[in-house]
Structures are given as C-alpha cells and as structure tokens.
Design an enzyme around this catalytic site. Structure first.
Site, PDB file in Angstrom:
ATOM      1  N   THR A 197      -2.927  55.293 -65.361  1.00 31.16           N
ATOM      2  CA  THR A 197      -3.654  54.319 -64.177  1.00 31.16           C
ATOM      3  C   THR A 197      -5.045  54.496 -64.156  1.00 31.16           C
ATOM      4  OG1 THR A 197      -3.728  53.730 -61.994  1.00 31.16           O
ATOM      5  CG2 THR A 197      -3.257  55.702 -62.122  1.00 31.16           C
ATOM      6  N   ARG A 198      -5.879  53.393 -63.639  1.00 27.90           N
ATOM      7  CA  ARG A 198      -7.378  53.574 -63.360  1.00 27.90           C
ATOM      8  C   ARG A 198      -7.468  53.073 -61.883  1.00 27.90           C
ATOM      9  NH1 ARG A 198      -9.322  48.375 -64.028  1.00 27.90           N
ATOM     10  NH2 ARG A 198      -8.053  46.936 -65.100  1.00 27.90           N
ATOM     11  N   HIS A 202      -0.005  53.395 -55.038  1.00 26.94           N
ATOM     12  CA  HIS A 202       0.582  53.281 -53.805  1.00 26.94           C
ATOM     13  C   HIS A 202       2.005  53.520 -53.783  1.00 26.94           C
ATOM     14  CE1 HIS A 202       2.128  49.451 -55.766  1.00 26.94           C
ATOM     15  NE2 HIS A 202       0.918  49.030 -55.618  1.00 26.94           N
ATOM     16  N   HIS A 205       4.126  52.601 -56.850  1.00 24.29           N
ATOM     17  CA  HIS A 205       4.075  53.514 -57.860  1.00 24.29           C
ATOM     18  C   HIS A 205       4.787  54.766 -58.316  1.00 24.29           C
ATOM     19  CE1 HIS A 205       0.141  51.016 -58.531  1.00 24.29           C
ATOM     20  NE2 HIS A 205       0.918  50.742 -59.478  1.00 24.29           N
ATOM     21  N   ARG A 291       3.264  45.404 -67.485  1.00 21.35           N
ATOM     22  CA  ARG A 291       3.071  43.949 -67.971  1.00 21.35           C
ATOM     23  C   ARG A 291       1.955  43.435 -68.760  1.00 21.35           C
ATOM     24  NH1 ARG A 291       1.873  38.961 -65.760  1.00 21.35           N
ATOM     25  NH2 ARG A 291       3.451  37.052 -66.365  1.00 21.35           N
TER      26      ARG A 291
END
Length: 592
Positions: A197-198, A202, A205, A291
């Site tokens: 992730t960048r 929350h 996740h 996605r």
C-alpha cells in the site's frame, strides 16, 4: 528451520561489495564522472544492491531493455515487466563511453556505487510509453514523468555497491530481502501473503488482510511503499505511524511490518508483475492484488487487468495472487462483508480510502468504523484545515504580462491582513540571489523554476504563503513544481494571459525590440516558446483589469477554497490603495 520462497531466478543477487573492495573502488579506480541520483534512481539502486530486484545485477543494458519493453523478457528469457534504467543528461553522456566507470552519488554527494558502462544509448521514450504504460497520454502520471525527463540518454551496466543509502527514519522497519527472509525463517513462516500500500490503512484493509491470511493459510507481511509514489500521497512518516497502530490492532493472523524503498511507475498490469517479483525476492508466497493495482487516476487500464496479469504468470513466477475484495461496512452487524455476502435488507457503507481522504480534506467527521481512533488522530495532525495549510500562488505568463505587479499588490493585501507569513519569490529577485550563475537556455530556465519550486515548497510545508512570479514558459516544469508543492500544501496556478501584443506595447525597457532584432536570444514569445497552461486555477488578463482588481480576484479565489481567512469588510483594492497614493502601473520585468 523453514526456508522462505526462493528468489526470482533462483539466487538473491545482492550487489554490495565487501568493505575491502569498496575501499579499492574509492581509492584506486578512476571515475569518468559522478552522477547525482534522482529519488527514483536512488530507490532503484537500493533495490539492485539489496537483491530486491533479483536477478538484476545493475541498470539494464540496451539488449535487456529492448526485450523488456517489447515482450517483458530479458535477453536470457527471464520474465521482467518494467525497464530499470539510469537516465542521464546530454552533457554527462557526452563525456562517457562504453568501458568507462562512473560513480553514483546521493543528493549530498556521498558515493554509493560504481557502474561499469556496458551500454549507452538514446531510447524511444514514446515507444516505451506505449508498450509499458499502454498509452502516450500525459494525463497518465507515469507517462508524464517519463516523457518530461530532461535526461534523454540511458546508461546500462553492472553495479558495484559501495555503501547503502542512509535512512534515519524507522530503522527497525527497514529490512533487506535477506534480513526479512531470516526473520521469516526464525519464525517458522513458510507461507506469507504480502499486502502493498501507499495509503493509510483503514479498518476494511485490516479485515481484508485477515481474510486473505485465513484463505491461503499464511502469515501477513504489511509492506508499504516508502520510496517515490504519487505527489498527493500522504507522507510516509505519517503512514508508518498509522501502520504501527494497525499492526497492534491486527488480530486473527500474525503480521510483520517492513518498509519497501520502491519508486512506483503506476504502470498497472506490468507493475503488478514487478510487485509480485519483488515480494518473491523478499520471501513471500502470495501477494494481494487490487482491482486497480498500481494504476494512476483515470481509466487507463481495464478493471481487474492487474489481477489477470499476475494470475497469468503466477506459475512461472512461483508466487500466487490473492484478489483484493472490496469490503463494505454493515451497520446492523457492525462488521465488514463482501458484496456477495450481503442480505437485501442490510445497510452497506463504502469504506474506501478515497472517502477517508475526502473527509480529511474537507475536515469532516470520520466514523470509528472507517478507521481506528489512533489512526484518525495521526491523520488529523498531518492534515490541518485548508486555512492552516501552506499555500503557493504561482504566476506564469509572458514578460510584461503584469505578474510582478499583481504579486506585489497581493503581497501587500496579505501582509495587511496579518496572521500568516508571506514571501514573494519574484523572477528577477530569484535570478539575482539564487540563480545568478544561470543563463537562459531551456535547461537553465528549468533549473531556475525548480529552485523557485523548492523554496516555495519549504515555505508551504511550514504553513506560509509563497507568491511566485516567474515567466515559467514550459508546461512540464510547471507540472514538476506543482508536484513538489502539493506534497506540502495547496498549489494555485495563476495564468496571466495578457497577449503578446499588449506585453510588447508595454515594453519600456526595449527587451522585445532587442529580441526581434536578434540582440537578445531565447526570449519567450519571440524566439523561444511559451506553453499555455491548460488547466490553471485562475486566468487573468491585465489588459482588462487593474492590478488591484486582479489581486482582489485572487483573494476571492483563496477564500472560496478556504485557503485563507481575511477581514471581508475591506477589499484588496481598499487596503492596497490605502498605502499607495498613485495607481500601480503594470510594468515589464526582466525574463526569468
């Protein structure tokens, strides 16, 4: 002891030489030149040296580059989706040749590595964009970076790492592939699913990673990118504090947290493959793929293209893809469910990162189901209200358009209102104090504008207001300044659209006349181009307004965007006129 997944190509290809050999390189080898690395190049070098880019041994040569661009294969047939290249300026390329050795340094000049040149060429960047990014549209952030480079030459060759880049932040969370593999082996982890992730994580996740771990019977590696990402991403210092909170909250599966110094290209399907290769090199067996994994803003890739790309190659890669499931919050159950798990009567709420960013940006309440309270606190501290954030107001337009005069009127108004520090970075002043050694070639103009952008970003970072009034004729350079500033605060581009004819008529110093006579070379609008801004926040034509009216319109725009709070009982015109006994004429500054 458990052995983690073998690296891509079978061998972890680390390129850091021994201290003895490093000493020999430093003392006895002669370098044809020293190249200061950009942030992207620095990230690439670190992953070459620590084995994260195995089986690469250096920056790609032309034969490997051609194979990767055209068919995602290096010369020996190894699958590799993204070219890892070193681009250098013309003047540097002119001084080196195949067989030479060059030194690679960080921004401060520390020598990090030696490169033995095996190839030196000028690539077709448009063809690279078409093949790697599937578009030449500069609205794609990765394509924009690629095509706007001033460095048009690629240097390829083997790397000899002398010293790893220094990092003083979160040292306990910076692992090389070998170090992370050793930790996994000691813990007995044989199945590890990585989550990249960048953005801040929350609660959805957290549930996502828990479900993925259970589904594939694996442990979790939270592996956020902390190298070069997107200009508007939250800084990695804030994100890492948030991730540590999340790690403490994670239940149902063991989680490791480690930082990845990767420069993202935002290349969608191809980049997803690169991320899978990197995670294999770090010992993982699975990767969660979203996605729109590694996709920029805009509809550049079809839905699920990244997932399909990794799934197509996962047998060859030796790492499995776990599809990212969108989870929705169900009020009645106080939990997250996938779309296909919902009952018709249940109320489902989106838990997207974009919704979290919107609420932060607009200073809206953030519900506890969206993010943990301690994460919200960290993000609030990093995202003060717009009224408290720094602002850069960046004027651009022809010489004589009225930029400096409007900027001075705006400065007076803001200073009179009080409450914020305001700095004027006029083109002439910057030329005198920061760029006196520069000429007016395109390269020197770009450097001058980037210097202005850097100073403005520092002012913005500390909550001040920077007013910049250069000509700034080139769109790519203005875009770079925007990217620099928007990492720290708000950027307002003001296009002073006064026509060339009006500017030339105001030419009290005779600069346009000298340019038309050939006395002044590379003069914007006469013998050097001006690239008109396509989407400025404001557009002002000083042929139809006074400086005070122009300043008023800018102040109104700042207020509308909640960038400033002013005493609305007094207009810009009234305050500036109160300190000026004569009208302020538009004048013609020297070129920046």
């Amino acid at each position: 002891m458990t052995v983690p997944n073998p690296p891509h190509g079978g061998v972890l290809m680390e390129r850091l030489v021994s201290p003895v050999d490093a000493g020999v390189w430093r003392k006895e080898k002669k370098f044809k030149g020293l190249w200061p690395l950009t942030l992207r190049q620095l990230c690439d070098l670190e992953l070459i040296m620590n084995g994260g880019f195995s089986p690469l041994t250096g920056f790609m040569t032309r034969v490997d580059y051609d194979g990767v661009v055209s068919r995602m294969r290096m010369q020996d047939g190894t699958l590799w989706p993204i070219p890892i290249t070193l681009d250098v300026a013309d003047e540097f390329a002119d001084k080196i040749a195949v067989g030479d050795a060059i030194g690679l340094t960080d921004a401060e000049g520390a020598l990090l590595a030696a490169l033995e040149i095996e190839a030196l060429w000028q690539p077709d960047l448009h063809q690279e964009a078409v093949n790697v990014y599937q578009t030449q549209d500069v609205a794609h952030s990765g394509v924009a970076r690629l095509l706007s480079r001033n460095h048009k030459n690629y240097v390829g060759g083997r790397i000899y790492g002398l010293e790893m880049p220094q990092h003083f932040d979160f040292p306990h969370l910076r692992h090389t592939p070998r170090q992370l593999r050793e930790v996994m082996a000691q813990l007995g982890w044989s199945r590890v699913v990585a989550f990249q992730t960048r953005n801040p994580m929350h609660r959805a996740h957290v549930e996502l990673t828990r479900r993925a771990a259970v589904a594939v019977d694996a442990k979790v590696l939270l592996h956020p990118v902390v190298g070069e990402t997107q200009a508007d991403d939250i800084d990695h210092y804030t994100r890492m504090r948030c991730y540590e909170h999340v790690q403490r909250r994670h239940t149902g599966a063991a989680m490791l947290l480690s930082m990845l110094p990767l420069a993202m290209r935002m290349a969608g399907p191809r980049e997803a493959l690169l991320h899978a290769i990197i995670r294999k090199n770090y010992g993982c067996t699975h990767l969660i793929v979203g996605r729109d994994h590694a996709a920029p803003k805009g509809d550049f890739y079809s839905p699920y293209a990244a997932q399909e790309s990794v799934a197509q190659h996962e047998d060859e890669l030796g790492i499995k893809m776990v599809p990212f499931q969108e989870l929705l919050y169900v009020k009645e159950l106080d939990r997250f469910l996938a779309q296909d798990e919902l009952a018709p009567e249940q109320t489902a709420l989106s838990a997207s990162g974009s919704e979290l960013r919107r609420r932060l940006k607009d200073q809206l309440p953030i519900p506890s189901w969206l993010a943990y309270p301690e994460v919200i606190d960290e993000l609030r501290r990093a995202h003060p209200s717009r009224e408290k954030r720094g602002v850069t107001i960046f004027f651009t337009g022809f010489s004589g358009a009225g930029k400096s005069t409007i900027a001075k009127a705006l400065l007076a108004r803001l200073m009179a209102s009080g409450g914020r520090s305001v700095t004027l970075l006029d083109g002439d002043i910057v030329r005198q104090h920061l760029s006196s050694e520069l000429g007016f070639s395109r390269a020197h103009r770009d450097l001058n504008i980037l210097r202005i952008g850097f100073v403005a970003s520092e002012i913005t970072k500390h909550g001040g207001i920077a007013i910049c009034a250069p000509i700034a004729p080139y769109a790519a350079t203005r875009r770079k300044v925007r990217e620099i500033v928007e990492q720290q605060g708000t950027f307002i581009e003001v296009y002073v659209s006064t026509s060339l004819e009006v500017c030339e008529a105001r030419d009290r110093k005779g600069l346009y006349a000298k340019a038309r006579a050939g006395v002044i070379k590379e003069f914007t609008g006469i013998n050097d181009p001006y690239e008109i801004p396509q989407n400025p926040e404001l557009k002002i034509d000083t042929a139809t307004c006074t400086p005070l009216e122009a300043a008023d319109s800018i102040l109104h725009a700042l207020q509308q965007r909640n960038c400033i709070g002013l005493d609305k009982s007094m207009s810009a015109t009234q305050i500036v006129q109160s300190s000026a006994t004569t009208p302020i004429p538009f004048k013609n500054p020297l070129q920046d």
